[in-house]
Design an enzyme around this catalytic site. Sequence first.
Site, mmCIF file in Angstrom:
data_model
loop_
_atom_site.group_PDB
_atom_site.id
_atom_site.type_symbol
_atom_site.label_atom_id
_atom_site.label_comp_id
_atom_site.label_asym_id
_atom_site.label_seq_id
_atom_site.Cartn_x
_atom_site.Cartn_y
_atom_site.Cartn_z
ATOM 1 N N ASP A 154 0.828 -1.212 0.000
ATOM 2 C CA ASP A 154 0.000 0.000 0.000
ATOM 3 C C ASP A 154 0.862 1.262 0.000
ATOM 4 O O ASP A 154 1.988 1.259 0.502
ATOM 5 C CB ASP A 154 -0.920 -0.014 1.229
ATOM 6 N N ASN A 171 1.150 3.421 -2.915
ATOM 7 C CA ASN A 171 1.636 3.833 -4.251
ATOM 8 C C ASN A 171 1.148 5.237 -4.614
ATOM 9 O O ASN A 171 1.915 6.069 -5.111
ATOM 10 C CB ASN A 171 1.134 2.868 -5.330
ATOM 11 N N GLY A 172 -0.135 5.463 -4.378
ATOM 12 C CA GLY A 172 -0.733 6.741 -4.763
ATOM 13 C C GLY A 172 -0.132 7.897 -3.974
ATOM 14 O O GLY A 172 0.201 8.948 -4.532
ATOM 15 N N ARG A 173 0.011 7.716 -2.663
ATOM 16 C CA ARG A 173 0.551 8.790 -1.826
ATOM 17 C C ARG A 173 2.029 9.028 -2.121
ATOM 18 O O ARG A 173 2.502 10.155 -2.074
ATOM 19 C CB ARG A 173 0.324 8.453 -0.339
ATOM 20 N N HIS A 221 2.146 3.288 -9.068
ATOM 21 C CA HIS A 221 1.931 1.857 -9.343
ATOM 22 C C HIS A 221 3.089 1.296 -10.159
ATOM 23 O O HIS A 221 3.558 0.184 -9.902
ATOM 24 C CB HIS A 221 0.600 1.649 -10.081
ATOM 25 N N SER A 224 -10.951 -6.834 -4.303
ATOM 26 C CA SER A 224 -12.309 -6.850 -4.871
ATOM 27 C C SER A 224 -12.866 -5.427 -4.893
ATOM 28 O O SER A 224 -13.554 -5.028 -5.836
ATOM 29 C CB SER A 224 -13.250 -7.694 -3.993
ATOM 30 N N GLU A 225 -12.530 -4.668 -3.849
ATOM 31 C CA GLU A 225 -13.053 -3.292 -3.704
ATOM 32 C C GLU A 225 -12.341 -2.307 -4.634
ATOM 33 O O GLU A 225 -12.887 -1.245 -4.945
ATOM 34 C CB GLU A 225 -12.901 -2.826 -2.252
ATOM 35 N N LEU A 230 10.418 -20.763 -4.346
ATOM 36 C CA LEU A 230 9.539 -19.754 -3.734
ATOM 37 C C LEU A 230 8.162 -19.865 -4.382
ATOM 38 O O LEU A 230 8.048 -19.849 -5.611
ATOM 39 C CB LEU A 230 10.099 -18.341 -3.956
ATOM 40 N N ARG A 286 2.084 -4.692 6.209
ATOM 41 C CA ARG A 286 1.362 -3.689 5.431
ATOM 42 C C ARG A 286 2.211 -2.426 5.397
ATOM 43 O O ARG A 286 2.570 -1.882 6.447
ATOM 44 C CB ARG A 286 -0.009 -3.361 6.030
HETATM 45 C C1 IPE Z 1 -5.508 -2.664 -0.036
HETATM 46 O O1 IPE Z 1 -5.173 -1.340 -0.225
HETATM 47 C C2 IPE Z 1 -5.467 -3.400 -1.341
HETATM 48 C C3 IPE Z 1 -4.162 -3.510 -1.972
HETATM 49 C C4 IPE Z 1 -3.013 -3.062 -1.552
HETATM 50 C C5 IPE Z 1 -4.178 -4.209 -3.203
HETATM 51 P P1 IPE Z 1 -6.301 -0.198 -0.349
HETATM 52 O O2 IPE Z 1 -5.568 1.069 -0.524
HETATM 53 O O3 IPE Z 1 -7.281 -0.559 -1.394
HETATM 54 O O4 IPE Z 1 -6.994 -0.308 1.074
HETATM 55 P P2 IPE Z 1 -7.898 0.753 1.858
HETATM 56 O O5 IPE Z 1 -8.979 1.183 0.915
HETATM 57 O O6 IPE Z 1 -7.012 1.893 2.230
HETATM 58 O O7 IPE Z 1 -8.374 0.010 3.049
HETATM 59 C C1 IPE Z 2 -1.719 0.182 -3.326
HETATM 60 O O1 IPE Z 2 -1.490 1.541 -3.358
HETATM 61 C C2 IPE Z 2 -1.993 -0.381 -4.711
HETATM 62 C C3 IPE Z 2 -3.381 -0.760 -4.956
HETATM 63 C C4 IPE Z 2 -4.353 -0.738 -4.076
HETATM 64 C C5 IPE Z 2 -3.717 -1.201 -6.268
HETATM 65 P P1 IPE Z 2 -2.670 2.594 -3.358
HETATM 66 O O2 IPE Z 2 -3.060 2.867 -4.757
HETATM 67 O O3 IPE Z 2 -3.773 2.163 -2.472
HETATM 68 O O4 IPE Z 2 -1.950 3.855 -2.751
HETATM 69 P P2 IPE Z 2 -2.518 4.862 -1.677
HETATM 70 O O5 IPE Z 2 -2.948 4.055 -0.499
HETATM 71 O O6 IPE Z 2 -3.647 5.587 -2.312
HETATM 72 O O7 IPE Z 2 -1.352 5.754 -1.351
HETATM 73 MG MG MG Z 3 -4.132 2.407 -0.497
#
Ligand code: IPE
Ligand code: IPE
Ligand code: MG
Length: 259
Positions: free
Chosen positions: A24, A26-28, A41, A70-71, A135, A192
Amino acid sequence: MKSSKHMSNAKAGVIPQHVAIIMDGNGRWAKARFLPRTAGHAQGVKTVRKVIESCVRSGVRYLTLFAFSSENWQRPQEEVGVLMDLFVQALEKEVKKLNEQGVRLRVIGERSRFSTKLIERIEQAERVTQHNDRLHLTIAASYGGRWDIVQAMHALLQARPDLAQSVQDLTEADIAQHLSMAWAPDPDLFIRTGGEQRVSNFLIWQQAYSELYFTDRFWPEFDENDFQAALAWYQNRERRFGKISEQLTKLEPKEPTAC
Ligand code: IPE
Ligand code: IPE
Ligand code: MG
């Protein structure tokens, strides 16, 4: 293989057999650099490569990576599209190397939601690497722990229609054997990245006794040192599985009764 389902406490002092990671942040990571989320990503794929190598080197036998929940299908269409393209590209680019490293790749999740092209790439990657054993790499994509339990119940009731007439016979093992990772031991160490302290519907059944490790590092910047820090933290955990310390013996640990 019931005996390997849970790590013994003695072995837990060494290396976790199964590491499961929510990748988790990637976006931030991208936002902090004034880049589009999708750049995060793309950078995250590089971390995947490095963590696979760390696992091979460290002797971790099972690595499960949460790539798309899934979400996550509810995200903007453009972001979902980029993530699917990255998945196809990574499979096309990496499978040869994974095979050379002795990595067996599997993908778990609701596969029918993917494009035909992606499904073909996944099937091909699974086929090419199927005899590897160094692995066991599992990518959870279009995956949710609740989906997994429901699909396991569907499969179970199809295989054992008699259970509907004798529900008291239903055991944890009956359900567990139909979960999508039935062939793997439960995760010992859950990591995480990205600072959130939640499970977000990842392997909710299988993580009943995992050690939970959270780090603020965003996935694209998670490196070898961070991974080793998680392994070191794990080595200091005492896994009691409901018992008390004095009941744990170093040589002949007892495992929990459930599957
Ligand atoms: C969980 O991350 C799913 C993956 C890393 C693939 P999210 O970014 O979707 O989770 P929430 O929405 O913050 O709980
Ligand atoms: C995890 O990073 C990758 C996926 C859920 C696909 P995010 O895309 O959730 O990144 P943040 O949490 O928004 O920083
Ligand atoms: Mg995220």
